[in-house]
Design a protein around this motif. Sequence first.
Motif, short mmCIF file in Angstrom:
data_model
loop_
_atom_site.label_atom_id
_atom_site.label_comp_id
_atom_site.label_asym_id
_atom_site.label_seq_id
_atom_site.Cartn_x
_atom_site.Cartn_y
_atom_site.Cartn_z
N GLU A 38 0.86 -1.18 0.00
CA GLU A 38 0.00 0.00 0.00
C GLU A 38 0.89 1.23 0.00
O GLU A 38 1.87 1.30 0.75
N LEU A 39 0.56 2.18 -0.88
CA LEU A 39 1.28 3.44 -0.94
C LEU A 39 0.35 4.55 -0.51
O LEU A 39 -0.84 4.53 -0.81
N VAL A 40 0.90 5.53 0.20
CA VAL A 40 0.13 6.70 0.60
C VAL A 40 0.92 7.95 0.19
O VAL A 40 2.15 7.99 0.34
N LEU A 41 0.21 8.91 -0.38
CA LEU A 41 0.82 10.18 -0.73
C LEU A 41 0.83 11.04 0.54
O LEU A 41 -0.21 11.55 0.97
N GLU A 42 2.00 11.16 1.16
CA GLU A 42 2.10 11.90 2.42
C GLU A 42 2.22 13.40 2.21
O GLU A 42 1.73 14.19 3.01
N GLU A 43 2.91 13.80 1.15
CA GLU A 43 3.05 15.23 0.81
C GLU A 43 2.95 15.36 -0.70
O GLU A 43 3.65 14.66 -1.43
N ASN A 44 2.11 16.29 -1.18
CA ASN A 44 1.97 16.47 -2.62
C ASN A 44 2.77 17.67 -3.14
O ASN A 44 2.77 17.94 -4.34
N ARG A 45 3.44 18.38 -2.25
CA ARG A 45 4.37 19.45 -2.63
C ARG A 45 5.56 19.39 -1.68
O ARG A 45 5.86 20.33 -0.95
#
Length: 196
Positions: free
Chosen positions: A101-108
């Motif tokens: 499972e991958l999670v986007l922790e920061e999008n910038r």
Amino acid sequence: MKKRLYLLKIQLLDIEPAIWRRFVVPAGITLDRLHDVIQIVMGWTDSHLHEFTIGNKRYTEYPESKEDGLVCGRYRLGDLIKQKGRTFRYLYDFGDSWEHELVLEENRYFNPELRTELACLEGERACPPEDVGGVPGYFEFCNALKDPSHEEHESYMEWSGGDFDSEIFDSESINWELMKYLRWSRDRYQNWGGVE
């Protein structure tokens, strides 16, 4: 560095204590290249098929039909995943079924000390060996290595090279491999083509 960066966390499911990595990629990375990066940060050898599941769509390298999914090299992560906290799945080796499972922790993501667009920042524990038999096989493998009286101890020691340590995580060697990958996969002036 002017590219928009994503901070991702990946975790191998169904194994405790957890095997995970936190790493940085450009938002514009294609899914086929994200697969390459996952192989490096996790420690897999890219010996098997893979598939991403994002929402209700599947993406893979060589789909033979629409039912097999979409061609992953045609899609960029930043076009599919934008919202911080969003999760998606990565399946590696359809036989052993390693679910991540991958999670986007920061999008910038921004870190002034970061010198490259690919980096593994942290993680825990070693990746299971290829072809160990999925989660149940991995548990059996680890138990056999820890117990010299186990009937499979000697054969697993020989099979694994005798030095497998499930607790080892080496971000320095992972980042070295990521730097090589960046160098090898850079844009070139000419494609492979050649003179006809």
